[in-house]
Design a protein around this motif. Structure first.
Motif, PDB file in Angstrom:
ATOM      1  N   TYR A  88       0.782  -0.964  -0.102  1.00  0.00           N
ATOM      2  CA  TYR A  88       0.009  -0.147  -0.066  1.00  0.00           C
ATOM      3  C   TYR A  88       0.907   1.221  -0.070  1.00  0.00           C
ATOM      4  O   TYR A  88       0.638   2.390  -0.869  1.00  0.00           O
ATOM      5  CB  TYR A  88      -0.850   0.034   1.275  1.00  0.00           C
ATOM      6  N   GLN A  89       1.867   1.220   1.030  1.00  0.00           N
ATOM      7  CA  GLN A  89       2.698   2.518   1.116  1.00  0.00           C
ATOM      8  C   GLN A  89       3.390   2.842  -0.209  1.00  0.00           C
ATOM      9  O   GLN A  89       3.823   3.856  -0.886  1.00  0.00           O
ATOM     10  CB  GLN A  89       3.529   2.396   2.033  1.00  0.00           C
ATOM     11  N   SER A  90       3.971   1.762  -0.829  1.00  0.00           N
ATOM     12  CA  SER A  90       4.512   1.941  -2.315  1.00  0.00           C
ATOM     13  C   SER A  90       3.566   2.436  -3.325  1.00  0.00           C
ATOM     14  O   SER A  90       3.961   3.044  -4.076  1.00  0.00           O
ATOM     15  CB  SER A  90       5.253   0.407  -2.634  1.00  0.00           C
ATOM     16  N   VAL A  91       2.402   2.112  -3.458  1.00  0.00           N
ATOM     17  CA  VAL A  91       1.480   2.390  -4.302  1.00  0.00           C
ATOM     18  C   VAL A  91       1.308   3.958  -4.155  1.00  0.00           C
ATOM     19  O   VAL A  91       1.181   4.742  -4.877  1.00  0.00           O
ATOM     20  CB  VAL A  91       0.161   1.755  -4.238  1.00  0.00           C
ATOM     21  N   VAL A  92       1.260   4.405  -2.828  1.00  0.00           N
ATOM     22  CA  VAL A  92       0.706   5.909  -2.385  1.00  0.00           C
ATOM     23  C   VAL A  92       1.958   6.580  -2.869  1.00  0.00           C
ATOM     24  O   VAL A  92       1.810   7.733  -3.534  1.00  0.00           O
ATOM     25  CB  VAL A  92       0.631   6.051  -0.945  1.00  0.00           C
ATOM     26  N   ILE A  93       3.410   6.223  -2.540  1.00  0.00           N
ATOM     27  CA  ILE A  93       4.505   6.930  -2.850  1.00  0.00           C
ATOM     28  C   ILE A  93       4.760   7.157  -4.372  1.00  0.00           C
ATOM     29  O   ILE A  93       5.041   8.223  -4.997  1.00  0.00           O
ATOM     30  CB  ILE A  93       5.706   6.189  -2.204  1.00  0.00           C
ATOM     31  N   PHE A  94       4.558   5.930  -5.116  1.00  0.00           N
ATOM     32  CA  PHE A  94       4.777   6.096  -6.593  1.00  0.00           C
ATOM     33  C   PHE A  94       3.693   6.844  -7.224  1.00  0.00           C
ATOM     34  O   PHE A  94       4.150   7.812  -7.983  1.00  0.00           O
ATOM     35  CB  PHE A  94       4.792   4.640  -7.311  1.00  0.00           C
ATOM     36  N   PHE A  95       2.687   6.664  -6.911  1.00  0.00           N
ATOM     37  CA  PHE A  95       1.514   7.334  -7.695  1.00  0.00           C
ATOM     38  C   PHE A  95       1.197   8.723  -7.290  1.00  0.00           C
ATOM     39  O   PHE A  95       0.929   9.537  -8.019  1.00  0.00           O
ATOM     40  CB  PHE A  95       0.322   6.537  -7.923  1.00  0.00           C
ATOM     41  N   THR A  96       1.758   8.968  -6.220  1.00  0.00           N
ATOM     42  CA  THR A  96       1.676  10.497  -5.614  1.00  0.00           C
ATOM     43  C   THR A  96       2.737  11.270  -6.669  1.00  0.00           C
ATOM     44  O   THR A  96       2.135  12.378  -7.305  1.00  0.00           O
ATOM     45  CB  THR A  96       2.099  10.766  -4.228  1.00  0.00           C
ATOM     46  N   PHE A  97       3.874  10.840  -6.849  1.00  0.00           N
ATOM     47  CA  PHE A  97       4.762  11.740  -7.891  1.00  0.00           C
ATOM     48  C   PHE A  97       4.350  11.383  -9.239  1.00  0.00           C
ATOM     49  O   PHE A  97       4.465  12.310 -10.196  1.00  0.00           O
ATOM     50  CB  PHE A  97       6.047  10.968  -7.818  1.00  0.00           C
ATOM     51  N   TYR A  98       3.756  10.303  -9.723  1.00  0.00           N
ATOM     52  CA  TYR A  98       3.393  10.156 -11.040  1.00  0.00           C
ATOM     53  C   TYR A  98       2.156  10.995 -11.249  1.00  0.00           C
ATOM     54  O   TYR A  98       2.078  11.701 -12.423  1.00  0.00           O
ATOM     55  CB  TYR A  98       2.824   8.547 -11.015  1.00  0.00           C
ATOM     56  N   LEU A  99       1.379  11.290 -10.383  1.00  0.00           N
ATOM     57  CA  LEU A  99       0.157  12.218 -10.875  1.00  0.00           C
ATOM     58  C   LEU A  99       0.697  13.614 -10.868  1.00  0.00           C
ATOM     59  O   LEU A  99      -0.035  14.449 -11.485  1.00  0.00           O
ATOM     60  CB  LEU A  99      -0.833  12.408  -9.506  1.00  0.00           C
ATOM     61  N   PHE A 100       1.941  14.022 -10.246  1.00  0.00           N
ATOM     62  CA  PHE A 100       2.420  15.374 -10.368  1.00  0.00           C
ATOM     63  C   PHE A 100       3.098  15.598 -11.729  1.00  0.00           C
ATOM     64  O   PHE A 100       3.268  16.554 -12.087  1.00  0.00           O
ATOM     65  CB  PHE A 100       3.388  15.652  -9.292  1.00  0.00           C
ATOM     66  N   THR A 101       3.329  14.476 -12.368  1.00  0.00           N
ATOM     67  CA  THR A 101       4.287  14.408 -13.518  1.00  0.00           C
ATOM     68  C   THR A 101       3.535  14.033 -14.870  1.00  0.00           C
ATOM     69  O   THR A 101       3.963  13.879 -15.845  1.00  0.00           O
ATOM     70  CB  THR A 101       5.547  13.688 -13.369  1.00  0.00           C
ATOM     71  N   TYR A 102       2.444  13.072 -14.834  1.00  0.00           N
ATOM     72  CA  TYR A 102       1.908  12.551 -15.966  1.00  0.00           C
ATOM     73  C   TYR A 102       1.295  13.390 -16.964  1.00  0.00           C
ATOM     74  O   TYR A 102       1.205  12.912 -18.156  1.00  0.00           O
ATOM     75  CB  TYR A 102       0.890  11.319 -15.647  1.00  0.00           C
ATOM     76  N   THR A 103       0.730  14.793 -16.587  1.00  0.00           N
ATOM     77  CA  THR A 103       0.176  15.631 -17.419  1.00  0.00           C
ATOM     78  C   THR A 103       1.157  16.487 -18.344  1.00  0.00           C
ATOM     79  O   THR A 103       0.789  16.734 -19.415  1.00  0.00           O
ATOM     80  CB  THR A 103      -0.800  16.581 -16.657  1.00  0.00           C
ATOM     81  N   SER A 104       1.935  16.614 -17.388  1.00  0.00           N
ATOM     82  CA  SER A 104       3.268  17.589 -18.096  1.00  0.00           C
ATOM     83  C   SER A 104       4.391  17.355 -17.414  1.00  0.00           C
ATOM     84  O   SER A 104       4.591  16.911 -16.155  1.00  0.00           O
ATOM     85  CB  SER A 104       2.613  19.217 -18.033  1.00  0.00           C
ATOM     86  N   ASP A 105       5.713  17.916 -18.245  1.00  0.00           N
ATOM     87  CA  ASP A 105       6.843  17.555 -17.572  1.00  0.00           C
ATOM     88  C   ASP A 105       7.116  18.740 -16.597  1.00  0.00           C
ATOM     89  O   ASP A 105       6.775  19.681 -16.684  1.00  0.00           O
ATOM     90  CB  ASP A 105       7.963  17.720 -18.786  1.00  0.00           C
ATOM     91  N   VAL A 106       7.835  18.161 -15.415  1.00  0.00           N
ATOM     92  CA  VAL A 106       8.128  19.122 -14.391  1.00  0.00           C
ATOM     93  C   VAL A 106       9.368  19.722 -14.726  1.00  0.00           C
ATOM     94  O   VAL A 106      10.479  19.247 -14.949  1.00  0.00           O
ATOM     95  CB  VAL A 106       8.282  18.128 -13.073  1.00  0.00           C
ATOM     96  N   GLN A 107       9.685  21.034 -14.406  1.00  0.00           N
ATOM     97  CA  GLN A 107      10.664  21.731 -15.016  1.00  0.00           C
ATOM     98  C   GLN A 107      11.273  22.776 -13.553  1.00  0.00           C
ATOM     99  O   GLN A 107      10.347  23.129 -12.931  1.00  0.00           O
ATOM    100  CB  GLN A 107      10.558  22.741 -15.942  1.00  0.00           C
ATOM    101  N   ASN A 108      12.383  22.752 -13.605  1.00  0.00           N
ATOM    102  CA  ASN A 108      13.033  23.537 -12.440  1.00  0.00           C
ATOM    103  C   ASN A 108      13.190  25.136 -13.034  1.00  0.00           C
ATOM    104  O   ASN A 108      12.810  25.389 -14.078  1.00  0.00           O
ATOM    105  CB  ASN A 108      14.435  23.051 -11.979  1.00  0.00           C
TER     106      ASN A 108
END
Length: 629
Positions: free
Chosen positions: A469-489
């Motif tokens: 469960y924790q691995s699902v939460v951690i991976f998909f939390t960052f995936y939801l931040f990045t799947y629509t557009s690229d994150v840039q610095n």
């Protein structure tokens, strides 16, 4: 005089003293000379019947005696031996004594060491009656123990009734007086049977060996029933030590705990018979104490192996001499007492102590601490590797399960060795639910280790589910931040694979470290420092490695840590991942507390403790009283 002397002997025996009866007989000089010559000739004999001749000649002198009185001496044990045995038994352990002493000495030592008590029903079997008698008497005891036992909620047999409720045939009733210590003692007060003088005279008149010692000890069914009724009238304690009124509840007045005393030769006969050996395994858990006297070193090892393999129990053997080496080596745990009998036992043991009462510290304190530490440490190691290994699995779904590596290789190498090792080490080395004094006071919590409540298979399953469960939460939390557009610095550089994997790496390290803290019993400065150090080392490594040119993590810190997605992702992932575990822990401690939780609350809040029941101070005066009937 006779009754007064027997009463005093019983008082001495109940106090745990070794008793000695003083008798005398007037002899002429010629009678003494003739008897002494025959006795010394028997002592010097080398024939096979030497022991029988000595006993026969000694019996001639021990008849027509007049009682002069009785005395007693204390069998000096090491300090705190009775208290230690009482504490070990309160913790749920079954104690067996395997000794080379004779039966009377072993019984006296058992009473002095608090291993045997006057409330117990003491079953004795000796080998003087022959193989058939020994086996028949053991089968009688086994049948009585089985019929006296019922099955509790856990499916285990527990003794609850007395021998008076067991149907006995005539032959069984006659043998019962020979194996029951209490019934044999009751016969003396009821004047059942024959006097010592009559017994001696009849013994000399009989020539058959099988009748010389047996018929004088047997009781008729009526005599056995009289003895049981006498014990019922004079019993004021139940098996659990609760005072009862025999007039109000005749059936509850005599519910004794059971103890077995058997000598080495009789034990060999029992273990040599396949049926009796199987019955011994069945009734062994029903005895509160077992004393095997006149046991050889080989027999001690055989008894330990029988209980260890037959009942699948963890055994501990403690001894101080060379004759205990085989027993110590056979047991799962061998403990030696270093003393005046040499170092053979110490060299063959796993642990060596200087005094017997140190065993209480070894088991009830350090044993409890080590069990809790190892149970939680192993499960925590297992959990933090599940969560670490499952994050790349979810990544593989989006790369068609190809050979792409999700974590940087340095993360993989340092995760177990550096990033998350400190909290688990502290958990396994110094964590404890309460202090030493509390562990020595509330010894009953040791039963959690005996019943293996903290290291069961279902806890592995729960830790696996929680890790997934924790691995699902951690991976998909960052995936939801990045799947629509690229994150840039701030420099416009988009996240690459190393950048994206850094966020879950930091989140996994933080979650695994904090989860170990949740699993620990106490948050001391060592645990706080270990968790903070693990997280700080991980962040510091990322910052330093990102500054190294031509390294796989070059520029990761600048690219990742300068974005709000990273910090929000770590915070949200950690909180959501640990929230179920925190919720379950809180609910369990408030609604379904374990014994350890209750004791910890008592120590923290300074609440009173009454036996095994917690009572609120304001509720003590409002307890309803039972109406007298």
């Amino acid at each position: 005089m006779r009754e007064r002397t027997f009463t005093q002997i019983d008082e001495f025996a109940n106090a745990g003293l070794r008793t000695l009866m003083l008798c005398y007989r007037h002899l002429t000089e010629s009678e003494w000379v003739r008897w002494s010559a025959r006795y010394h000739a028997a002592l010097a004999s080398v024939d096979d019947d030497r022991e029988e001749r000595i006993e026969q000649i000694a019996a001639e002198m021990e008849c027509d005696l007049r009682i002069a009185g009785a005395t007693a001496i204390e069998d000096k044990l090491q300090e705190r031996v009775p208290d230690t045995i009482a504490a070990l038994r309160a913790a749920g352990m079954r104690i067996w004594v395997l000794t080379g002493d004779k039966m009377e000495t072993a019984i006296n030592i058992g009473f002095a060491a608090n291993l045997l008590t006057k409330e117990m029903e003491l079953w004795t079997i000796n080998s003087t009656s022959g193989v058939e008698k020994v086996l028949s008497r053991f089968r009688l005891i086994a049948r009585i123990m089985r019929e006296m036992a019922v099955t509790d909620d856990s499916g285990k047999a527990v003794p609850v009734a007395s021998t008076g409720k067991v149907g006995l045939a005539s032959a069984d009733a006659q043998a019962l007086g020979s194996v029951s210590y209490k019934i044999g003692r009751a016969r003396k007060f009821l004047h059942i049977g024959q006097t010592i003088r009559e017994h001696r005279q009849r013994r000399h008149q009989r020539h058959a060996a099988d009748l010389s010692a047996e018929n004088g000890d047997e009781l008729s069914p009526d005599e056995v029933q009289q003895s049981i009724e006498y014990l019922r009238r004079h019993s004021s304690l139940t098996g659990e030590g609760i005072a009862t009124d025999a007039a109000d509840d005749p059936g509850a007045a005599h519910r004794p705990l059971n103890a077995l005393v058997i000598d080495g030769a009789a034990l060999s006969m029992v273990m040599g018979d396949a049926e009796c050996r199987a019955q011994l395994l069945i009734i062994a858990p029903l005895f509160k104490s077992v004393v095997c006297c006149r046991a050889s070193p080989l027999q001690k090892a055989e008894v330990v192996r029988l209980i260890k393999d037959g009942l699948n129990l963890v055994t501990l053997a403690i001894g101080d001499g060379a004759n205990d080496v085989s027993m110590i080596q056979t047991a799962d745990i061998g403990v030696a007492i270093s003393g005046e009998e040499g170092m053979q036992a110490s060299m063959a043991s796993d642990y060596t102590v200087g005094r017997f009462h140190f065993l209480q510290n070894l088991l009830l304190v350090h044993g409890l601490y080590d069990y809790l530490r190892m149970s939680e440490m192993i499960l925590s190691f297992f959990y933090k590797n599940v969560i670490w290994a499952m994050v790349p699995f979810w990544f593989s779904i989006y790369c068609s399960f190809s050979a792409n590596v999700f974590y940087d290789l340095s993360y993989i190498q340092l995760y177990n060795v550096v990033f998350t090792v400190a909290p688990v080490v502290i958990l396994g080395c110094v964590d404890k639910p309460f202090n030493y004094k509390t562990a020595m006071t509330y010894v009953a919590v040791y039963a959690d280790g005996i019943n293996n409540r903290y290291f069961q298979w279902w806890r592995y399953v729960l830790y696996i589910i929680d890790g997934i469960y924790q691995s699902v939460v951690i991976f998909f939390t960052f995936y939801l931040f990045t799947y629509t557009s690229d994150v840039q610095n701030s420099n416009g550089r988009p996240w690459g694979r190393s950048d994206f994997s850094t966020g879950p790496t930091v989140a996994v390290v933080v979650a695994a470290s904090l989860c170990v803290g949740f699993n620990s019993w106490q948050w001391n400065w060592l645990m706080i420092a270990a968790i903070g150090l693990s997280i700080a080392i991980c962040m510091l490594y990322i910052a330093i490695s990102s500054a190294v040119r031509y390294y796989s993590l070059e520029g990761v810190a600048t690219s990742v840590m300068s974005t709000v997605q990273f910090w929000f992702g770590v915070a949200i992932a950690v909180v959501v991942a640990l929230l179920p575990r925190y919720t379950v822990h809180s609910w369990q401690k408030m609604n379904n507390p374990r014994d350890l939780d209750i004791i910890r609350e008592i120590k923290v809040l300074h609440r009173p403790w009454y036996g095994q029941v917690f009572v609120e101070p304001e509720a003590q005066a409002t307890l309803p009283r039972a109406d007298p009937k």
